[in-house]
Design an enzyme around this catalytic site. Structure first.
Site, PDB file in Angstrom:
ATOM      1  N   ASP A  65      50.788  38.996  27.857  1.00  0.00           N
ATOM      2  CA  ASP A  65      49.420  39.171  28.374  1.00  0.00           C
ATOM      3  C   ASP A  65      48.459  38.580  27.345  1.00  0.00           C
ATOM      4  O   ASP A  65      48.808  38.412  26.171  1.00  0.00           O
ATOM      5  CB  ASP A  65      49.091  40.657  28.587  1.00  0.00           C
ATOM      6  N   SER A  66      47.246  38.285  27.808  1.00  0.00           N
ATOM      7  CA  SER A  66      46.223  37.800  26.889  1.00  0.00           C
ATOM      8  C   SER A  66      45.933  38.844  25.814  1.00  0.00           C
ATOM      9  O   SER A  66      45.503  38.501  24.722  1.00  0.00           O
ATOM     10  CB  SER A  66      44.938  37.511  27.667  1.00  0.00           C
TER      11      SER A  66
ATOM     12  N   TYR B  37      41.044  36.024  28.431  1.00  0.00           N
ATOM     13  CA  TYR B  37      41.291  34.748  29.108  1.00  0.00           C
ATOM     14  C   TYR B  37      40.388  34.591  30.342  1.00  0.00           C
ATOM     15  O   TYR B  37      40.173  33.482  30.815  1.00  0.00           O
ATOM     16  CB  TYR B  37      42.742  34.678  29.599  1.00  0.00           C
TER      17      TYR B  37
ATOM     18  N   CYS C 182      49.842  39.400  33.398  1.00  0.00           N
ATOM     19  CA  CYS C 182      48.421  39.055  33.332  1.00  0.00           C
ATOM     20  C   CYS C 182      48.091  38.281  34.603  1.00  0.00           C
ATOM     21  O   CYS C 182      48.731  37.262  34.890  1.00  0.00           O
ATOM     22  CB  CYS C 182      48.176  38.183  32.101  1.00  0.00           C
TER      23      CYS C 182
ATOM     24  N   THR D 107      45.298  36.696  35.289  1.00  0.00           N
ATOM     25  CA  THR D 107      44.587  35.448  35.010  1.00  0.00           C
ATOM     26  C   THR D 107      45.589  34.342  34.681  1.00  0.00           C
ATOM     27  O   THR D 107      45.489  33.223  35.200  1.00  0.00           O
ATOM     28  CB  THR D 107      43.603  35.661  33.833  1.00  0.00           C
TER      29      THR D 107
ATOM     30  N   GLU E 186      39.040  46.308  26.102  1.00  0.00           N
ATOM     31  CA  GLU E 186      39.448  45.735  24.813  1.00  0.00           C
ATOM     32  C   GLU E 186      38.644  46.347  23.660  1.00  0.00           C
ATOM     33  O   GLU E 186      39.125  46.460  22.546  1.00  0.00           O
ATOM     34  CB  GLU E 186      39.298  44.206  24.818  1.00  0.00           C
TER      35      GLU E 186
ATOM     36  N   CYS F  68      43.941  43.140  37.743  1.00  0.00           N
ATOM     37  CA  CYS F  68      43.877  42.820  36.320  1.00  0.00           C
ATOM     38  C   CYS F  68      44.615  43.939  35.614  1.00  0.00           C
ATOM     39  O   CYS F  68      44.371  45.129  35.890  1.00  0.00           O
ATOM     40  CB  CYS F  68      42.431  42.749  35.838  1.00  0.00           C
TER      41      CYS F  68
ATOM     42  N   HIS G 171      44.368  45.177  32.832  1.00  0.00           N
ATOM     43  CA  HIS G 171      43.567  46.074  31.996  1.00  0.00           C
ATOM     44  C   HIS G 171      42.990  47.241  32.805  1.00  0.00           C
ATOM     45  O   HIS G 171      42.608  48.263  32.231  1.00  0.00           O
ATOM     46  CB  HIS G 171      42.376  45.322  31.395  1.00  0.00           C
TER      47      HIS G 171
END
Ligand code: DGL
Length: 278
Positions: free
Chosen positions: A14-15, A46, A77, A79, A162, A196, A198
């Site tokens: 993942d980013s 990202y 991820c 994205t 984040e 997503c 997250h």
């Protein structure tokens, strides 16, 4: 590229930290495999980046995980799955090693939509990159042409996670705003994809601003089940995977930062190693 020999761990990419929400479900369902998690935290998010940049970063990450010996890599991820998966599968894999595999998170989510949605109106919440790629609309259109899909980009949601601000009152503002908007665009929506990795951390807030009759779909559980099914159908890949229950974590950011934030997703402290992607 020199690829190390099989057997090897399953690579999860993942980013940043979001992929840990998927990894958490995967390791619960299949604790016997070895896993190698890579977060490109130094270059996250990202979501606002161009196709070309997300492809280049994701390509570097997948190649790195192959070099570490992973026969199979999961792009945990959306994205990266939206912007890089197809090109890596079609363009890079045949050149690197056609027997290795890279799988994403969009397809396993899309496959469920017809059984979950009664109104056949589905909303997708995601990063700017995922929504502007129209990947969900295109995949759902291919599989279930009778389902109507609306996407909503939520650019602040990943930074809130984040930066560990996802429980703050400020987060309520951005969560409410995007939910109100997507439901005003299509009031018939009865299913919202958290597109997503997250977003599961924002689930309580998302639930609080979503009418009770709407089903929220975080992806981790479904991606994990789909991976289990994939490995059952592909014993030749299963044989190439290490099964000692080992887990290792790699990050492109500082190790201390990763350890603190990863604990939020995994409910345990893990040791990470810093790596450089290029
Ligand atoms: N977790 C990633 C996803 O599922 C996005 C995070 C980012 O913007 O880097 O789309």
């Amino acid at each position: 590229m020199s690829l190390s020999r099989d057997p090897g761990p399953i690579g999860i990419f993942d980013s940043g930290y979001g992929g840990l929400s998927v990894f958490d479900e995967i390791r619960r369902l299949m604790p016997w495999y070895d896993y190698l998690y890579l977060g490109d935290n130094a270059r996250a998010p990202y979501g606002p980046r161009s196709f070309e940049v997300v492809y280049q970063f994701t390509r570097q990450a997948v190649r790195f995980l192959f070099e570490q010996g992973c026969p199979l890599v999961i792009l945990a991820c959306n994205t990266a799955s939206a912007k890089a998966l197809r090109t890596i599968q079609q363009h890079d894999l045949p050149k690197w090693d056609a027997s290795r595999r890279v799988l994403g998170v969009i397809r396993p989510t899309v496959e469920l939509m017809d059984s979950i949605s009664a109104t056949k109106h589905v909303g997708v919440l995601g990063t700017v990159g995922t929504i502007s790629s129209h990947s969900y609309e295109l995949e759902i259109e291919k599989m279930f042409p009778h389902i109507h899909v609306v996407g909503e980009a939520c650019p602040m949601w990943v930074p809130l996670v984040e930066c560990n601000e996802y429980r703050s009152p400020g987060a309520d503002y951005f969560v409410k705003r995007h939910l109100e908007h997507i439901l005003s665009v299509d009031p018939l929506i009865d299913t919202l994809i958290l597109g997503c990795t997250h977003y599961p951390l924002l689930l309580d807030k998302i639930r609080a601003y979503t009418p009770a009759e709407i089903t929220l779909v975080p992806q981790g559980k479904y991606v994990a089940e789909s991976l289990k099914d994939y490995l059952r159908r592909h014993p030749e890949m299963d044989r190439r995977l290490l099964k000692q229950g080992a887990r290792a974590y790699l990050t492109t950011e500082s190790v201390d930062k990763f350890t603190d934030s990863a604990a939020v997703f995994l409910n345990e402290r893990v040791e990470a190693r810093q790596v450089k992607l290029d």
